[in-house]
Scaffold this active site. Structure first.
Site, PDB file in Angstrom:
ATOM      1  N   TYR A 278     -49.085  47.886  -2.375  1.00 28.37           N
ATOM      2  CA  TYR A 278     -49.935  46.740  -2.011  1.00 28.37           C
ATOM      3  C   TYR A 278     -51.278  47.027  -2.661  1.00 28.37           C
ATOM      4  CZ  TYR A 278     -51.569  43.275   1.562  1.00 28.37           C
ATOM      5  OH  TYR A 278     -52.051  42.181   2.246  1.00 28.37           O
TER       6      TYR A 278
ATOM      7  N   GLU B  47     -43.660  36.952  -5.895  1.00 29.95           N
ATOM      8  CA  GLU B  47     -44.786  37.867  -6.032  1.00 29.95           C
ATOM      9  C   GLU B  47     -44.749  38.471  -7.433  1.00 29.95           C
ATOM     10  OE1 GLU B  47     -44.882  40.619  -2.690  1.00 29.95           O
ATOM     11  OE2 GLU B  47     -46.007  39.151  -1.503  1.00 29.95           O
TER      12      GLU B  47
ATOM     13  N   TYR C 267     -43.601  40.864  10.926  1.00 28.86           N
ATOM     14  CA  TYR C 267     -44.197  42.047  10.288  1.00 28.86           C
ATOM     15  C   TYR C 267     -45.018  42.930  11.227  1.00 28.86           C
ATOM     16  CZ  TYR C 267     -49.134  40.609   9.778  1.00 28.86           C
ATOM     17  OH  TYR C 267     -50.444  40.285   9.999  1.00 28.86           O
TER      18      TYR C 267
ATOM     19  N   ASP D 127     -42.399  49.369  -2.232  1.00 25.80           N
ATOM     20  CA  ASP D 127     -43.343  48.369  -2.718  1.00 25.80           C
ATOM     21  C   ASP D 127     -44.736  48.711  -2.207  1.00 25.80           C
ATOM     22  OD1 ASP D 127     -44.149  46.127  -4.112  1.00 25.80           O
ATOM     23  OD2 ASP D 127     -43.706  44.728  -2.485  1.00 25.80           O
TER      24      ASP D 127
ATOM     25  N   LYS E  16     -38.446  39.929   2.996  1.00 23.22           N
ATOM     26  CA  LYS E  16     -38.497  40.359   1.601  1.00 23.22           C
ATOM     27  C   LYS E  16     -37.203  41.005   1.110  1.00 23.22           C
ATOM     28  CE  LYS E  16     -43.473  40.948   1.452  1.00 23.22           C
ATOM     29  NZ  LYS E  16     -43.826  40.555   0.076  1.00 23.22           N
TER      30      LYS E  16
ATOM     31  N   THR F  94     -48.217  42.607  -5.296  1.00 20.01           N
ATOM     32  CA  THR F  94     -48.657  41.409  -6.020  1.00 20.01           C
ATOM     33  C   THR F  94     -49.945  41.687  -6.788  1.00 20.01           C
ATOM     34  OG1 THR F  94     -47.744  40.125  -4.226  1.00 20.01           O
ATOM     35  CG2 THR F  94     -49.219  38.972  -5.739  1.00 20.01           C
TER      36      THR F  94
ATOM     37  N   ARG G  86     -55.613  37.369   8.799  1.00 18.58           N
ATOM     38  CA  ARG G  86     -56.281  38.159   9.830  1.00 18.58           C
ATOM     39  C   ARG G  86     -57.710  37.686  10.033  1.00 18.58           C
ATOM     40  NH1 ARG G  86     -52.876  41.998   7.513  1.00 18.58           N
ATOM     41  NH2 ARG G  86     -54.461  42.500   5.990  1.00 18.58           N
TER      42      ARG G  86
ATOM     43  N   HIS H 214     -55.438  40.711  -4.066  1.00 23.82           N
ATOM     44  CA  HIS H 214     -54.319  40.174  -3.269  1.00 23.82           C
ATOM     45  C   HIS H 214     -54.471  40.560  -1.795  1.00 23.82           C
ATOM     46  CE1 HIS H 214     -50.293  38.976  -2.064  1.00 23.82           C
ATOM     47  NE2 HIS H 214     -50.054  40.199  -1.629  1.00 23.82           N
TER      48      HIS H 214
HETATM   49 MN    MN Z   1     -44.539  42.707  -2.789  1.00 23.94          MN
END
Ligand code: MN
Length: 397
Positions: free
Chosen positions: A119, A190, A235, A117, A244, A335, A133, A124
């Site tokens: 990013y 997502e 994470y 996956d 996930k 996403t 953050r 997003h």
């Molecule tokens: Mn994802």
């Protein structure tokens, strides 16, 4: 014979996506193509001797063997069928080769080997970075230089319609320094697209970006279900894990890359310019409209053209260290959020991390849809849908 395509159908003669289906009459899963409200049974059609390759690939419960024949075969097979559907002279097609799509059961179209996956939506990544953050430095320094991603879990990828069980997990309650093990309170979807690898690549040899699309068989819709509270606690520092891996849903029809050719567009300008091995010329993105429905109400609309990193860039980067890919591997986009507040691809963003709305409740149904073009040139992905089931208390098992 003539097949009528209902107005507004995703599955025009310009599309012809591949999938795996079974019927009450013939329960063994086999290969088919979506055409209007029907499925063209490729295994049945092949018995007429109309194809010149090993047609046993159509009688298998996944498309992997068919895809492995390579684009020289799969592209030609699709265009042959396209011709037969539109010109009945010399067509081997008969009504027995067609089944009503609504009476068929649709299966996972490929056996997924490895799943990655990415990013790749700047909007997003920025929205999430702001929330989790630093609002002033939402994007981490690497983000604009490489398509960030993580290796996911193939075993829990399910086809559209499969219920999704609310997961238990380790969660740190607000204000506490001791985690608890409980059902997620922040279950999310997502909105993603994924591509299916169509050709093995050799170990140790990066795929040049100019050849990357030759390794892409086709695309499907992808819902990367996410438990935000589990994700948030676990994470650091290695990335997504159990938040996930409990389920990801895919649409049943793989739209071949060829069907999307007329809908190529330029992606966003990339600044700073990427390193040479990630540099492309010309339109490497696709203009595909996306929507999210929660319990039949549309809550977001986005578009794959908003993605910062193209599929070719993702694949070139994925193999840039010599990591090989195999037929059936799945690469999801991450996403896909757009610039506006109604174009966000997750509840995390749409509800400002749960402050302006709820995360998913038991019984909620989420449906993702995608299409491009219109009229008899419409190329749609159908839908990927899933309903949330209540958690099972592990103590009761
Ligand atoms: Mn994802």
């Amino acid at each position: 014979m003539r097949i009528d395509i209902p107005a507004g159908s995703d599955f025009t003669f310009a599309n012809l996506p591949f999938g795996i289906f079974s019927t009450p009459g013939t329960s063994s899963p086999r290969a088919g193509m979506a055409v209007g409200d029907r499925i063209l049974d490729l295994a049945a059609l092949a018995t007429t001797g109309c194809f010149d390759f090993d047609v046993s690939v159509f009688s298998q419960p996944t498309l992997n063997a068919f895809i492995s024949l390579g684009k020289s075969v799969t592209v030609r097979a699709r265009s042959q069928v396209q011709g037969w559907l539109q010109d009945s002279t010399n067509s081997p097609l008969t009504p027995e080769h067609l089944v009503d799509r609504h009476t068929a059961t649709l299966h996972l179209p490929v056996q997924v080997g490895d799943y990655t996956d990415f990013y790749s939506s700047r909007e997003h990544a920025t929205n999430v970075g702001r929330m989790f953050r630093d609002p002033d430095n939402a994007l981490l320094p690497n983000w604009c230089h490489l398509p960030v991603g993580y290796h996911g879990r193939a075993s829990s990828i399910v086809v559209s319609g499969t219920p999704v069980r609310r997961p238990y997990g380790q969660i740190l309650p607000t204000g506490s320094d001791t985690p608890v093990y409980q059902p997620t309170n922040r279950l999310d979807f997502e909105l993603e697209m994924a591509f299916v690898i169509g050709k093995d690549s050799p170990k140790g040899v990066p795929i040049p970006i100019t050849e990357a699309e030759g390794y892409i068989f086709g695309l499907l819709l992808f819902n990367d279900w996410s438990a935000r509270d589990i994700q948030r606690w676990e994470y650091v520092p290695l990335g997504p894990f159990l938040g996930k891996s409990f389920a990801s849903s895919v649409s049943p029809w793989i739209v071949p890359l060829e069907a999307l050719e007329p809908f190529r567009v330029m992606g966003p300008e990339q600044d700073p310019p990427p390193l040479d091995y990630l540099r492309t010329r010309g339109p490497a993105h696709f203009d595909v409209g996306l929507s999210v429905e929660l319990n039949s109400e549309t809550i977001a609309r986005s578009n794959t053209k908003y993605l910062y990193w193209s599929m070719a860039q993702q694949l070139a980067h994925h193999t840039s260290n010599g990591c090989n890919v195999r037929v059936g591997d799945l690469m999801a986009s991450g996403t896909i959020s757009g610039p506006d507040a109604d174009s966000y691809g997750s509840l995390l963003e749409l509800t400002q991390n749960g402050t302006t709305g709820d995360f998913l409740q038991d019984g909620d149904t989420v449906t993702l849809r995608a299409y491009t073009g219109g009229g008899d040139q419409r190329v749609g992905f159908g839908e990927v849908t899933g309903c949330i089931q209540s958690a099972i208390n592990p103590d009761t098992l």
